[in-house]
Scaffold this motif. Structure first.
Motif, PDB file in Angstrom:
ATOM      1  N   GLU A 144       1.057  -0.912  -0.133  1.00 47.86           N
ATOM      2  CA  GLU A 144      -0.047  -0.048   0.122  1.00 47.86           C
ATOM      3  C   GLU A 144       0.842   1.112  -0.024  1.00 47.86           C
ATOM      4  OE1 GLU A 144      -1.922  -0.575   3.580  1.00 47.86           O
ATOM      5  OE2 GLU A 144      -3.152  -2.383   3.034  1.00 47.86           O
ATOM      6  N   PRO A 145       0.323   2.426  -0.468  1.00 44.83           N
ATOM      7  CA  PRO A 145       1.269   3.802  -0.450  1.00 44.83           C
ATOM      8  C   PRO A 145       1.920   3.931   0.947  1.00 44.83           C
ATOM      9  CG  PRO A 145      -0.702   3.907  -1.774  1.00 44.83           C
ATOM     10  CD  PRO A 145      -0.909   2.691  -1.029  1.00 44.83           C
ATOM     11  N   GLU A 146       1.081   3.527   2.056  1.00 48.42           N
ATOM     12  CA  GLU A 146       1.434   3.614   3.148  1.00 48.42           C
ATOM     13  C   GLU A 146       2.769   2.882   3.879  1.00 48.42           C
ATOM     14  OE1 GLU A 146      -2.670   5.129   2.561  1.00 48.42           O
ATOM     15  OE2 GLU A 146      -1.831   2.966   2.324  1.00 48.42           O
ATOM     16  N   ASP A 147       2.959   1.776   2.964  1.00 46.75           N
ATOM     17  CA  ASP A 147       4.204   1.193   3.169  1.00 46.75           C
ATOM     18  C   ASP A 147       5.323   1.799   2.549  1.00 46.75           C
ATOM     19  OD1 ASP A 147       2.229  -1.690   2.200  1.00 46.75           O
ATOM     20  OD2 ASP A 147       2.752  -1.086   4.343  1.00 46.75           O
ATOM     21  N   THR A 148       5.427   2.895   2.003  1.00 46.88           N
ATOM     22  CA  THR A 148       6.735   3.638   1.554  1.00 46.88           C
ATOM     23  C   THR A 148       7.393   4.215   2.558  1.00 46.88           C
ATOM     24  OG1 THR A 148       5.205   4.491  -0.494  1.00 46.88           O
ATOM     25  CG2 THR A 148       7.256   5.830   0.248  1.00 46.88           C
ATOM     26  N   GLY A 149       8.663   3.917   2.606  1.00 47.05           N
ATOM     27  CA  GLY A 149       9.718   4.183   3.289  1.00 47.05           C
ATOM     28  C   GLY A 149      10.918   3.466   3.065  1.00 47.05           C
ATOM     29  N   VAL A 150      12.147   3.869   4.131  1.00 44.20           N
ATOM     30  CA  VAL A 150      13.190   3.208   4.072  1.00 44.20           C
ATOM     31  C   VAL A 150      12.975   2.085   5.189  1.00 44.20           C
ATOM     32  CG1 VAL A 150      15.866   3.631   4.492  1.00 44.20           C
ATOM     33  CG2 VAL A 150      14.527   5.499   3.431  1.00 44.20           C
TER      34      VAL A 150
END
Length: 114
Positions: free
Chosen positions: A86-92
């Motif tokens: 999901e877009p909310e999983d974006t990150g380092v």
């Protein structure tokens, strides 16, 4: 000091999958408590999943059966299989290993966007 190197990050569309790896150069890998954290832009780092030396696993609530953590002690490598992203999983995404002290990798970027 144990070096940890993440790989497998990238850009995917919502609903896509990625497989992250965390490779260690430490001979004590099999004794280490391992795990993944992530940090989204402007937010604090948060736990994603962890796996003990004995194979016990904990997931963050937001994983919701979408991610699978595993380890291969012979290859000194930990994995994170991520599905239904999901877009909310974006990150380092950072891996860590703990045995007497905690060591961190430098992170791998995961971007989920349409």
């Amino acid at each position: 000091q144990v070096d940890l190197v993440e790989s497998g990050g990238g850009s995917v569309q919502p609903g896509g999958s990625l497989n992250l790896s965390c490779e260690s150069d430490g001979v004590i890998f099999s004794l280490m408590h391992m795990g993944w954290h992530r940090q989204a832009p402007g937010q604090q780092r948060e736990m994603v999943a962890s796996i003990t030396a004995g194979g016990s696993i904990i997931y963050a609530d937001f994983v919701k059966d979408r991610f699978t953590i595993s380890r291969d002690n012979a290859k000194r490598t930990m994995y994170l299989r991520m599905t239904s992203l999901e877009p909310e999983d974006t990150g380092v995404y950072y891996c860590y290993g703990k045995y007497l002290q905690t060591n961190w990798g430098s992170g791998t970027q995961v971007t989920v966007s349409s």
